[in-house]
Design a protein around this motif. Structure first.
Motif, PDB file in Angstrom:
ATOM      1  N   GLN A  20      51.106  43.286  35.539  1.00 25.76           N
ATOM      2  CA  GLN A  20      51.459  42.024  36.062  1.00 25.76           C
ATOM      3  C   GLN A  20      51.037  42.266  37.498  1.00 25.76           C
ATOM      4  O   GLN A  20      51.170  43.075  38.220  1.00 25.76           O
ATOM      5  CB  GLN A  20      52.932  41.945  36.108  1.00 25.76           C
ATOM      6  CG  GLN A  20      53.578  41.635  34.560  1.00 25.76           C
ATOM      7  CD  GLN A  20      52.818  40.509  34.089  1.00 25.76           C
ATOM      8  OE1 GLN A  20      53.071  39.385  34.525  1.00 25.76           O
ATOM      9  NE2 GLN A  20      52.480  40.510  32.914  1.00 25.76           N
ATOM     10  N   THR A  54      50.893  32.036  39.817  1.00 26.68           N
ATOM     11  CA  THR A  54      51.978  31.368  38.736  1.00 26.68           C
ATOM     12  C   THR A  54      52.647  30.308  39.200  1.00 26.68           C
ATOM     13  O   THR A  54      53.126  30.355  40.417  1.00 26.68           O
ATOM     14  CB  THR A  54      52.929  32.707  38.487  1.00 26.68           C
ATOM     15  OG1 THR A  54      52.245  33.728  37.932  1.00 26.68           O
ATOM     16  CG2 THR A  54      53.930  32.277  37.455  1.00 26.68           C
ATOM     17  N   ARG A  61      56.460  28.767  32.725  1.00 28.26           N
ATOM     18  CA  ARG A  61      55.720  29.728  33.440  1.00 28.26           C
ATOM     19  C   ARG A  61      54.271  29.678  33.078  1.00 28.26           C
ATOM     20  O   ARG A  61      53.960  29.933  31.817  1.00 28.26           O
ATOM     21  CB  ARG A  61      56.281  30.961  33.543  1.00 28.26           C
ATOM     22  CG  ARG A  61      55.588  32.173  34.189  1.00 28.26           C
ATOM     23  CD  ARG A  61      56.202  33.470  34.020  1.00 28.26           C
ATOM     24  NE  ARG A  61      55.338  34.557  34.669  1.00 28.26           N
ATOM     25  CZ  ARG A  61      55.560  35.398  35.363  1.00 28.26           C
ATOM     26  NH1 ARG A  61      57.075  35.664  35.505  1.00 28.26           N
ATOM     27  NH2 ARG A  61      54.497  36.277  35.948  1.00 28.26           N
ATOM     28  N   GLU A  63      50.142  30.527  34.021  1.00 30.23           N
ATOM     29  CA  GLU A  63      49.354  31.619  35.058  1.00 30.23           C
ATOM     30  C   GLU A  63      47.876  30.859  35.160  1.00 30.23           C
ATOM     31  O   GLU A  63      47.510  30.463  34.175  1.00 30.23           O
ATOM     32  CB  GLU A  63      49.365  32.817  34.322  1.00 30.23           C
ATOM     33  CG  GLU A  63      50.539  33.612  33.814  1.00 30.23           C
ATOM     34  CD  GLU A  63      51.134  34.455  35.079  1.00 30.23           C
ATOM     35  OE1 GLU A  63      50.576  34.896  35.981  1.00 30.23           O
ATOM     36  OE2 GLU A  63      52.507  34.475  35.100  1.00 30.23           O
TER      37      GLU A  63
END
Length: 160
Positions: A20, A54, A61, A63
């Motif tokens: 991440q 993000t 959520r 990205e």
């Protein structure tokens, strides 16, 4: 409440094995729909070298990765526009657009406020993620048209 707070890098690792990004900044912004309903979203920026964003929106959520922050912001705006919403940020104003050089030097984070008239003064620059009022913003197509019209008005011999 609209908030632009720099934060120390945070590890946002989840249970997946994929690495991440580390977030360097959290930005609180508003969106508005055609009925005038305002909703709050949070944008988390990755390190400028990664050009990763993000979007947290009502529990979902999403990205976005791109060549630079402007590319990521365009993707965010396109997604929100599909949902009938506009993002209330400086990068969504009809007269805000970077030059190629400014885009390269700021990784797409800064843009010029274009004037309709020619001026010897240096143009104002803004952070594309800074808040803007709903009255100031437009969708991507209208912004593109406004930038082209501005260029054509200032350079009538070189129409786009």
């Amino acid at each position: 409440m609209v908030d632009m707070n720099s934060r120390p890098e945070q590890d946002t690792t989840d249970t997946s094995s994929a690495p991440q990004p580390k977030w360097t900044e959290e930005i609180g912004l508003r969106t508005i729909d055609a009925a005038g309903l305002v909703r709050h979203v949070s944008i988390y920026l990755g390190d400028p070298s990664t050009a990763h964003i993000t979007l947290l929106d009502a529990g979902s959520r999403m990205e976005f990765s791109g060549a630079d922050y402007l590319d990521c912001l365009t993707q965010v705006r396109r997604q929100l526009e599909r949902d009938g919403r506009l993002l209330c940020c400086q990068g969504a104003r009809p007269n805000v657009h970077p030059s190629g050089q400014l885009r390269q030097f700021t990784n797409g984070r800064q843009a010029y406020v274009r004037r309709s008239e020619l001026s010897s003064e240096a143009p104002e620059t803004v952070d594309i993620f800074a808040p803007a009022s709903p009255e100031e913003i437009v969708n991507l197509d209208d912004q593109r048209t406004a930038i082209i019209d501005s260029w054509n008005a200032r350079h009538p011999g070189n129409l786009v």
